[in-house]
Design an enzyme around this catalytic site. Structure first.
Site, PDB file in Angstrom:
ATOM      1  N   ASP A   1     -48.735 101.528  29.268  1.00 18.69           N
ATOM      2  CA  ASP A   1     -49.635 101.622  28.114  1.00 18.69           C
ATOM      3  C   ASP A   1     -50.899 100.765  28.228  1.00 18.69           C
ATOM      4  OD1 ASP A   1     -48.360 103.505  26.487  1.00 18.69           O
ATOM      5  OD2 ASP A   1     -46.924 102.026  25.762  1.00 18.69           O
ATOM      6  N   ASP A  39     -47.091 110.302  26.652  1.00 17.83           N
ATOM      7  CA  ASP A  39     -47.980 109.205  26.220  1.00 17.83           C
ATOM      8  C   ASP A  39     -48.942 108.767  27.330  1.00 17.83           C
ATOM      9  OD1 ASP A  39     -45.279 109.293  25.321  1.00 17.83           O
ATOM     10  OD2 ASP A  39     -45.506 107.418  24.242  1.00 17.83           O
TER      11      ASP A  39
HETATM   12  N1  GLY Z   1     -45.261 104.781  22.487  1.00 19.53           N
HETATM   13  C1  GLY Z   1     -46.316 105.520  21.994  1.00 19.53           C
HETATM   14  C2  GLY Z   1     -46.071 106.146  20.687  1.00 19.53           C
HETATM   15  O1  GLY Z   1     -45.167 105.735  19.957  1.00 19.53           O
HETATM   16  O2  GLY Z   1     -46.781 107.032  20.328  1.00 19.53           O
END
Ligand code: GLY
Length: 402
Positions: A121, A188
């Site tokens: 992320d 994601d």
């Molecule tokens: N982990 C990314 C989301 O919850 O959208």
């Protein structure tokens, strides 16, 4: 059997309800303009107040409680970049230096994450914080430093690329230990590509772009179902890349579609088209957007999972797609289709700008209510979430810039 009079009453009641929901989103251009202006001024006020609530610039709001108090995390949380990102957007909307000063303060705490290769992320954290700072304050004395930090973070994210699955893999799979020798990909991760593509054009390794293209092509091939719905996770054999299984982590059941994951896909393929101009990615983005739009309820705010019968909205999913649609419509050459996507973006924005989604009047420093971060952890449903606020502000900016 029900009496005819009750059937008639039920019919009138449902007509009344659907008309009032419809009128909530079907607003004139003049009404939307005034709703958006009100949302901007109330949001600026709320964000100024939020700095007093949060105080510590090494703490980052993630989600709110049901009574609208921000719960705070460190820069290590996947959401840490969104709050500085919101402050940068407040600066963009207002041109007021005080937001820039706050934005810089909360941005600097993210730097310590730039070598963190244990997360998929980094794109969220760095693009929203340093990326917006670099874009909005090019003459600031810190601008060059921001650029270097962005390039370092992008190199870290790029170092995770797997030549076996030809994707940037995920670092998170709750079932990983029970599925031998697996490596997961997640929808994601599409949201990392904007930072990576920016780096490939701004002094980073130019071959990053090829890896992003391979990632996007392979994710579309493996994650999108024939009906346009999406899996959240695809697990591959670590050694040979063969698919082991597909399913959901944050969605309801393996064959359903988690709406925010799907929203990341709509946004991600729109960015891929912006950066590559490959018509395949435009087609992908439109197909994914069509699925999202077709599964929206009348007030245009997505349920947390499109197939679940349990109703918990996720305003964040609609905010992400609203922003993506404002961009996507600009790439569409058929004026009829372009108008359709633009109208969908406007309808979502109209709904987000009003109760029960826009929290104006509830004495809160968060902007949007009714997001669902992680349904399976029930305390996380129907709450404010910082990423909802971020994409809401981005939508307001994109609407204003039309
Ligand atoms: N982990 C990314 C989301 O919850 O959208």
């Amino acid at each position: 059997m029900k009496k005819p009079i009750f059937n008639l009453l039920a019919l009138f009641l449902s007509l009344f309800l659907s008309l009032s929901l419809f009128s909530q989103t079907k607003v004139s251009d003049a009404q939307l303009k005034s709703l958006a202006e009100n949302a901007v001024s109330k949001s600026l006020e709320a964000l100024a107040n939020s700095t007093l609530e949060i105080k510590d610039s090494l703490k980052y709001p993630n989600q709110g409680t049901k009574d609208f108090k921000w719960q705070l995390q460190t820069s290590g949380d996947w959401t840490s970049g969104f709050y500085p990102g919101c402050l940068w957007y407040a600066y963009e909307l207002s041109n007021d230096e005080k937001y820039k000063n706050w934005a810089k303060k909360w941005t600097s705490g993210i730097e310590q994450q730039k070598f963190n290769n244990k997360t998929h992320d980094l794109g969220f954290r760095f693009n929203c914080a340093f990326g917006n700072g670099f874009r909005l304050a090019p003459n600031d004395p810190d601008s060059q430093r921001y650029k270097e930090i962005l390039l370092t973070a992008a190199a870290t994210a790029d170092s995770r690329y797997s030549t076996v699955i030809q994707q940037y893999p995920s670092d998170w799979d709750e079932k990983a230990k029970t599925i031998e020798n697996s490596v997961g990909g997640l929808v994601d991760v599409m949201m990392n590509l904007e930072l990576l593509l920016w780096a490939s054009e701004n002094g980073g390794d130019p071959a990053i772009k090829d890896r992003c293209i391979a990632h996007a092509k392979n994710v579309f091939r493996d994650f999108v179902r024939a009906d346009g719905g999406t899996y959240h996770i695809v697990r591959y054999n670590k050694d040979n890349g063969i698919i082991l299984n597909k399913g959901q982590l944050q969605g309801d059941v393996d064959e359903s579609t988690w709406s925010r994951g799907h929203a990341w896909m709509v946004y991600g393929y729109t960015v891929m088209y912006r950066k590559t101009k490959n018509p395949e990615f435009l087609k992908n983005a439109m197909l994914l957007a069509d699925y999202f739009i077709a599964h929206l309820p009348e007030d245009k705010i997505a349920n947390w999972d499109f197939q679940s019968k349990l109703e918990h909205r996720d305003a964040s999913a609609s905010a992400i797609v609203c922003s993506a649609l404002f961009e996507l419509q600009g790439y569409i050459t058929s004026s009829k289709l372009q108008k359709q996507y633009l109208n969908q973006a406007k309808s979502i924005l109209a709904s987000l700008c009003q109760l029960p989604y826009f929290t104006e009047g509830k004495g809160t420093n968060s902007l949007l209510y009714h997001s669902t971060q992680y349904f399976h952890k029930t305390q996380n449903t129907d709450v404010p979430c910082i990423f909802a606020d971020y994409y809401f502000l981005e939508s307001l900016i994109r609407y204003r810039n039309l």
